[in-house]
Design a protein around this motif. Structure first.
Motif, PDB file in Angstrom:
ATOM      1  N   TRP A 135     -68.759  35.732  14.383  1.00 44.72           N
ATOM      2  CA  TRP A 135     -68.537  34.299  14.539  1.00 44.72           C
ATOM      3  C   TRP A 135     -69.483  33.781  15.603  1.00 44.72           C
ATOM      4  O   TRP A 135     -69.967  34.532  16.449  1.00 44.72           O
ATOM      5  CB  TRP A 135     -67.084  33.979  14.880  1.00 44.72           C
ATOM      6  CG  TRP A 135     -66.628  34.548  16.197  1.00 44.72           C
ATOM      7  CD1 TRP A 135     -66.134  35.794  16.424  1.00 44.72           C
ATOM      8  CD2 TRP A 135     -66.648  33.893  17.460  1.00 44.72           C
ATOM      9  NE1 TRP A 135     -65.852  35.967  17.747  1.00 44.72           N
ATOM     10  CE2 TRP A 135     -66.140  34.805  18.411  1.00 44.72           C
ATOM     11  CE3 TRP A 135     -67.050  32.641  17.891  1.00 44.72           C
ATOM     12  CZ2 TRP A 135     -66.035  34.490  19.755  1.00 44.72           C
ATOM     13  CZ3 TRP A 135     -66.926  32.323  19.232  1.00 44.72           C
ATOM     14  CH2 TRP A 135     -66.420  33.240  20.143  1.00 44.72           C
ATOM     15  N   HIS A 136     -69.749  32.499  15.523  1.00 43.62           N
ATOM     16  CA  HIS A 136     -70.720  31.883  16.435  1.00 43.62           C
ATOM     17  C   HIS A 136     -70.271  30.451  16.701  1.00 43.62           C
ATOM     18  O   HIS A 136     -69.960  29.708  15.788  1.00 43.62           O
ATOM     19  CB  HIS A 136     -72.109  31.903  15.788  1.00 43.62           C
ATOM     20  CG  HIS A 136     -73.161  31.186  16.560  1.00 43.62           C
ATOM     21  ND1 HIS A 136     -73.728  31.706  17.693  1.00 43.62           N
ATOM     22  CD2 HIS A 136     -73.742  29.990  16.363  1.00 43.62           C
ATOM     23  CE1 HIS A 136     -74.624  30.846  18.152  1.00 43.62           C
ATOM     24  NE2 HIS A 136     -74.651  29.797  17.362  1.00 43.62           N
ATOM     25  N   LEU A 141     -67.484  36.273   7.002  1.00 45.46           N
ATOM     26  CA  LEU A 141     -66.449  37.152   6.466  1.00 45.46           C
ATOM     27  C   LEU A 141     -67.072  38.161   5.512  1.00 45.46           C
ATOM     28  O   LEU A 141     -67.978  37.839   4.754  1.00 45.46           O
ATOM     29  CB  LEU A 141     -65.394  36.333   5.721  1.00 45.46           C
ATOM     30  CG  LEU A 141     -64.675  35.254   6.537  1.00 45.46           C
ATOM     31  CD1 LEU A 141     -63.852  34.373   5.622  1.00 45.46           C
ATOM     32  CD2 LEU A 141     -63.805  35.867   7.607  1.00 45.46           C
ATOM     33  N   LEU A 142     -66.553  39.366   5.551  1.00 41.88           N
ATOM     34  CA  LEU A 142     -66.901  40.386   4.575  1.00 41.88           C
ATOM     35  C   LEU A 142     -65.598  40.738   3.876  1.00 41.88           C
ATOM     36  O   LEU A 142     -64.732  41.397   4.450  1.00 41.88           O
ATOM     37  CB  LEU A 142     -67.506  41.609   5.249  1.00 41.88           C
ATOM     38  CG  LEU A 142     -67.985  42.731   4.314  1.00 41.88           C
ATOM     39  CD1 LEU A 142     -69.059  42.224   3.359  1.00 41.88           C
ATOM     40  CD2 LEU A 142     -68.500  43.912   5.113  1.00 41.88           C
ATOM     41  N   GLY A 143     -65.437  40.213   2.676  1.00 38.75           N
ATOM     42  CA  GLY A 143     -64.136  40.305   2.011  1.00 38.75           C
ATOM     43  C   GLY A 143     -63.184  39.356   2.714  1.00 38.75           C
ATOM     44  O   GLY A 143     -63.432  38.158   2.818  1.00 38.75           O
ATOM     45  N   SER A 144     -62.117  39.917   3.243  1.00 42.63           N
ATOM     46  CA  SER A 144     -61.178  39.090   4.005  1.00 42.63           C
ATOM     47  C   SER A 144     -61.234  39.398   5.499  1.00 42.63           C
ATOM     48  O   SER A 144     -60.383  38.967   6.264  1.00 42.63           O
ATOM     49  CB  SER A 144     -59.752  39.300   3.473  1.00 42.63           C
ATOM     50  OG  SER A 144     -59.381  40.659   3.626  1.00 42.63           O
ATOM     51  N   GLN A 149     -77.744  33.687  11.320  1.00 47.59           N
ATOM     52  CA  GLN A 149     -76.808  34.760  11.645  1.00 47.59           C
ATOM     53  C   GLN A 149     -76.711  35.762  10.493  1.00 47.59           C
ATOM     54  O   GLN A 149     -76.697  36.975  10.712  1.00 47.59           O
ATOM     55  CB  GLN A 149     -75.423  34.183  11.941  1.00 47.59           C
ATOM     56  CG  GLN A 149     -75.288  33.555  13.301  1.00 47.59           C
ATOM     57  CD  GLN A 149     -75.208  34.615  14.380  1.00 47.59           C
ATOM     58  OE1 GLN A 149     -74.613  35.663  14.212  1.00 47.59           O
ATOM     59  NE2 GLN A 149     -75.819  34.307  15.526  1.00 47.59           N
ATOM     60  N   ILE A 150     -76.633  35.245   9.260  1.00 42.97           N
ATOM     61  CA  ILE A 150     -76.519  36.122   8.092  1.00 42.97           C
ATOM     62  C   ILE A 150     -77.773  36.987   7.956  1.00 42.97           C
ATOM     63  O   ILE A 150     -77.691  38.191   7.695  1.00 42.97           O
ATOM     64  CB  ILE A 150     -76.261  35.303   6.824  1.00 42.97           C
ATOM     65  CG1 ILE A 150     -74.849  34.735   6.873  1.00 42.97           C
ATOM     66  CG2 ILE A 150     -76.448  36.147   5.569  1.00 42.97           C
ATOM     67  CD1 ILE A 150     -74.536  33.726   5.776  1.00 42.97           C
TER      68      ILE A 150
END
Length: 136
Positions: free
Chosen positions: A104-105, A96-99, A130-131
């Protein structure tokens, strides 16, 4: 027991397992091995859980009557070879970036884990990878 008559239930309705003081003693090693194998099988066959745990109570001094009940479980399993629970081991992450969901994985794990914590570590490692990829 490969050619035994199949049983429709894992335990007879008229069977009452209690301490058998007068029964014939059987080999404790073989009885423990049988019960251990059946306990291992209960992970995917919950229908035999009750009767296997009941038989496991008498491992310290196994008697012929307990062995008879254990063999009935095997007869039951002989007729129900295609019954059981299929377990999938999957791991997944959401980024998530903020909301807002940005990535997804979800994938089936390549290995079956031996503990509850191990899949979490696998998922955490996948999440970190992933990040780092997103960051680049």
């Amino acid at each position: 027991m490969e050619k035994c008559k199949e049983a429709t239930t894992p335990m007879s309705t008229s069977c009452y397992m209690d301490v058998d003081l007068a029964g014939t003693v059987v080999d404790q090693t073989k009885y423990k091995g049988l019960i251990g194998s059946l306990l291992y099988l209960t992970a995917s066959r919950s229908d035999i859980m009750f009767v296997v745990c009941l038989c496991a109570r008498f491992q310290s001094s196994p008697k012929e009557s307990y062995l008879k009940v254990s063999k009935r479980i095997l007869k039951y399993l002989m007729g129900k070879t295609f019954v059981g629970l299929w377990m999938k081991h999957t791991s997944g992450t959401c980024h998530l970036l903020g909301s807002s969901l940005i990535s997804w994985h979800n994938k089936k794990q390549a290995c079956v884990t031996l503990s509850i914590a191990e899949p979490e570590y696998i998922a955490d490692g996948s999440c970190c990878a992933q990040i780092l990829w997103i960051k680049q």
